[in-house]
Motif scaffolding. Structure first.
Motif, PDB file in Angstrom:
ATOM      1  N   UNK A  18      46.205  34.048  66.554  1.00 54.39           N
ATOM      2  CA  UNK A  18      45.110  33.858  67.510  1.00 54.39           C
ATOM      3  C   UNK A  18      44.923  32.380  67.823  1.00 54.39           C
ATOM      4  N   UNK A  19      45.118  31.541  66.806  1.00 56.72           N
ATOM      5  CA  UNK A  19      44.981  30.105  67.017  1.00 56.72           C
ATOM      6  C   UNK A  19      46.064  29.595  67.975  1.00 56.72           C
ATOM      7  N   UNK A  53      36.609  26.331  70.074  1.00 58.38           N
ATOM      8  CA  UNK A  53      35.961  26.921  68.888  1.00 58.38           C
ATOM      9  C   UNK A  53      36.953  27.746  68.079  1.00 58.38           C
ATOM     10  N   UNK A  54      37.799  28.515  68.774  1.00 60.70           N
ATOM     11  CA  UNK A  54      38.793  29.342  68.071  1.00 60.70           C
ATOM     12  C   UNK A  54      39.791  28.460  67.335  1.00 60.70           C
ATOM     13  N   UNK A  55      40.251  27.395  67.995  1.00 60.35           N
ATOM     14  CA  UNK A  55      41.228  26.490  67.370  1.00 60.35           C
ATOM     15  C   UNK A  55      40.639  25.848  66.110  1.00 60.35           C
ATOM     16  N   UNK A  56      39.349  25.491  66.163  1.00 65.27           N
ATOM     17  CA  UNK A  56      38.721  24.807  65.028  1.00 65.27           C
ATOM     18  C   UNK A  56      38.399  25.753  63.873  1.00 65.27           C
ATOM     19  N   UNK A  57      38.008  26.994  64.183  1.00 63.98           N
ATOM     20  CA  UNK A  57      37.426  27.870  63.146  1.00 63.98           C
ATOM     21  C   UNK A  57      38.296  29.052  62.732  1.00 63.98           C
ATOM     22  N   UNK A  58      39.188  29.484  63.595  1.00 65.10           N
ATOM     23  CA  UNK A  58      39.914  30.729  63.295  1.00 65.10           C
ATOM     24  C   UNK A  58      40.912  30.546  62.159  1.00 65.10           C
ATOM     25  N   UNK A  59      40.990  31.569  61.289  1.00 69.53           N
ATOM     26  CA  UNK A  59      41.992  31.596  60.208  1.00 69.53           C
ATOM     27  C   UNK A  59      43.203  32.449  60.591  1.00 69.53           C
TER      28      UNK A  59
END
Length: 501
Positions: A40-41, A30-36
Motif C-alpha cells: 500500500x505504501x 499520510x499513508x506513506x508516513x503511517x502505513x505498515x
C-alpha cells in the motif's frame, strides 16, 4: 451561448478538482508516513509521484526512485513498473524526452510480461507524447492509436477522452485547426460528463490555443485566461508557461507590446525557474523578436543571446540524448534479445524435459497397454481353445453316438435286406404259383364266357328291322345270355380275388 456554458462549467469543474487534488495529496502523504503495509505504501508513493508530475517533476522523480527500490526489494513487479513509468512522466515534464522514452520502454517490457493491458495502453500514450514532443508526429499518432485501441477494448471511456485530446493535439500541429477543435471539444465534454477534471483542464488550454491560431481572439483570450487561473492553482508550470507565451503572441498581434512583453517575461521567468528549457527558449525568442520590433536592440540582443545559448544547448543536449538514447536503445534491444535467447533456452530445456517426461509416460503407458493387450489376446486364445476343446468333445461324443446308431441301423438294414431277400423269393414263388393257377383257370373257364357271348352275337345277327314276330324271342334270349355272361364274370372276379388274397 454554448461556448460560454462550456467555459463556465470548465471553471467550476477545475476549481473543484483543485480542492480534490489537495485532499488526495494529503491522503497519500499520510499513508506513506503511517502505513505498515509495504504494498500500500508503494502504491501511495506512485500515486503521489503521479500527482506531482507537472507541478513538481523533480519530487515526482525522487518519489518514483524510492517506490521502485521498495517495490523491487519486495519483489513487487507491478509496483516497480508503475514507479518507472511515473519517473518517465517526470522526465517528460522536465523536457528530458529521450530519458523518459527509455524509462517507458523498460516499464512497457514489464507490463507486457505481466499482461497488464491497461498499463500498456497508458505507456503507449506516454510514448506517443514523447515522440510528439521530439517532433515525430507519425510515431506519436501510431502510439496514440495503439493506446486508443486498447482503451476501446477495455471500454475505458475516461482514457478514451484523454486520447481524443491527444489526437486533437496532433491535428493542431498539422494545422488542421477545425478538426483539432472538434476533438478538443469532445474531450472536454467527455471529461465533464465523467467529472474527470484533469482532462478538462488540458482541454481548456488546447481549445484556447487553437482559437489563437484561428485568429478568433475573443474565444482564445477567454479560454487562455481561464487556463492561467486554473494552472496557477493547479501549479502546472508547463501549461502555465505555454499559456503565457500564447497570450504574449496574441497581444503582440494586437500591437499591445507592453502586455505582450509582460506575458513573455512571465513565461521566461516561470519556465526558467522550473527548468523547462524548451519553453524558456521559446519565451526568449519571442522577447528578442518583440524588442527588435520595438527597436530596443540592446534588450533584443540580450534575449537573442539567451535564445541562441539555450537553442545551442538544447541542440547539443538533443544530439547527446539522441546518441545516448540510441546507444541505450541498442543496449536495451540487445538485452531483450539476450533475455529472449536465455528465455528460449530455458523454454527449450523445459520442453526437452517435458518431452522426456512425456516420452517416459507414453512409453510406460504403451508398455502397459501392450501387456494388457497381450494378456487379453492370451486370455481370448485360451478361451477359444477351451471352447474349441469342449465343442470337440461334444462333437466326438455325438460322432460316437451317431456311429453306434449307424451300426445299429446297418445291422437292422442288413437284417432287413436278408429278410427282404427271403420274402422276395418266397413272394416270387407264390406269385408264380398263383399266376400259373390263374392261367390254368382262365384257360379252363374261358368257354364259360364265350358261350353266352357267342349266343348274344348270334341273336344280334338274327335281328332284322320290322321283324316283330321274333323280337320278343330275341330280347328274352339276349337278356338270358347277358345275365349268364354277367354271372360268369362275377364268378371269375371272385376267384381272382381269392387268388390275390
Amino acid at each position: 451561448m454554448l461556448k460560454i456554458r462550456i467555459f463556465i462549467a470548465s471553471v467550476l469543474c477545475v476549481y473543484a478538482a483543485i480542492l480534490f487534488a489537495q485532499d488526495e495529496i494529503k491522503k497519500h502523504i499520510d499513508i506513506i508516513k503511517t502505513s505498515t503495509d509495504m504494498i500500500r505504501k508503494v502504491e501511495a508513493m506512485n500515486e503521489l509521484s503521479y500527482a506531482l508530475r507537472n507541478s513538481n517533476p523533480d519530487s515526482s522523480i525522487l518519489l518514483s526512485n524510492q517506490a521502485e527500490q521498495l517495490a523491487r526489494s519486495m519483489k513487487h513487479p507491478l509496483g516497480e513498473a508503475n514507479a518507472i513509468m511515473n519517473r518517465g512522466i517526470g522526465h517528460t515534464s522536465l523536457g528530458e524526452y529521450y530519458t523518459a522514452l527509455q524509462e517507458f520502454l523498460v516499464a512497457l517490457s514489464i507490463y507486457e510480461r505481466l499482461n497488464e493491458t491497461n498499463s500498456q495502453a497508458k505507456i503507449y500514450n506516454n510514448i506517443g507524447r514523447v515522440y510528439n514532443f521530439i517532433g515525430d508526429t507519425s510515431l506519436a499518432l501510431s502510439y496514440y492509436e495503439k493506446s486508443a485501441t486498447l482503451y476501446e477494448k477495455l471500454n475505458n471511456k475516461a482514457r478514451q477522452g484523454v486520447m481524443l485530446n491527444n489526437i486533437g493535439f496532433i491535428y493542431k500541429q498539422k494545422q488542421d485547426y477545425n478538426r483539432a477543435l472538434e476533438y478538443f471539444r469532445r474531450s472536454l465534454n467527455r471529461a465533464m460528463s465523467l467529472n474527470i477534471l484533469d482532462n478538462a483542464f488540458y482541454a481548456t488550454y488546447n481549445i484556447g490555443s487553437t482559437y489563437m491560431h484561428l485568429d478568433e481572439l475573443d474565444s482564445a483570450f477567454r479560454y487562455l485566461n481561464l487556463t492561467i487561473n486554473l494552472a496557477e492553482k493547479y501549479r502546472d508550470q508547463y501549461v502555465l508557461s505555454l499559456t503565457y507565451i500564447d497570450l504574449g503572441q496574441m497581444y503582440r498581434k494586437q500591437d499591445q507590446l507592453l502586455k505582450a512583453e509582460l506575458y513573455f517575461k512571465k513565461a521566461y521567468n516561470l519556465s526558467n525557474g522550473a527548468g523547462l528549457r524548451a519553453e524558456t527558449r521559446e519565451a526568449a525568442k519571442n522577447l528578442a523578436e518583440l524588442y527588435d520590433q520595438s527597436q530596443n536592440f540592446k534588450e533584443a540582443l540580450v534575449y537573442f543571446k539567451k535564445y541562441k545559448a539555450l537553442n545551442d544547448s538544447l541542440i547539443n543536449i538533443d544530439v547527446t540524448r539522441r546518441i545516448a538514447f540510441k546507444e541505450a536503445q541498442d543496449a536495451f534491444e540487445q538485452q531483450r534479445k539476450e533475455e529472449e535467447i536465455e528465455r528460449r533456452k530455458i523454454e527449450l530445456e523445459n520442453e526437452k524435459q517435458l518431452a522426456n517426461a512425456i516420452w517416459m509416460r507414453n512409453t510406460s503407458l504403451a508398455g502397459l497397454v501392450c501387456m494388457l493387450l497381450i494378456s487379453y489376446l492370451l486370455y481370448k486364445n485360451f478361451s477359444r481353445k477351451r471352447r474349441a476343446n469342449e465343442e470337440l468333445k461334444k462333437l466326438n461324443s455325438q460322432i460316437q453316438s451317431q456311429a453306434k446308431e449307424l451300426r445299429r441301423a446297418n445291422d437292422e438294414i442288413s437284417q432287413m435286406n436278408s429278410n427282404l431277400e427271403s420274402m422276395v423269393q418266397q413272394r416270387t414263388v407264390e406269385l408264380e404259383k398263383k399266376n400259373q393257377q390263374l392261367k390254368d383257370y382262365l384257360s379252363s373257364n374261358s368257354h364259360i364266357v364265350r358261350a353266352p357271348l357267342a349266343r348274344i352275337l348270334g341273336l344280334v345277327d338274327l335281328y332284322e328291322p320290322g321283324d316283330a314276330q321274333n323280337l320278343d324271342f330275341i330280347n328274352e334270349s339276349l337278356h338270358l345270355s347277358a345275365k349268364e355272361l354277367d354271372d360268369a364274370l362275377r364268378e371269375i372276379n371272385e376267384k381272382l380275388s381269392d387268388n390275390k388274397g
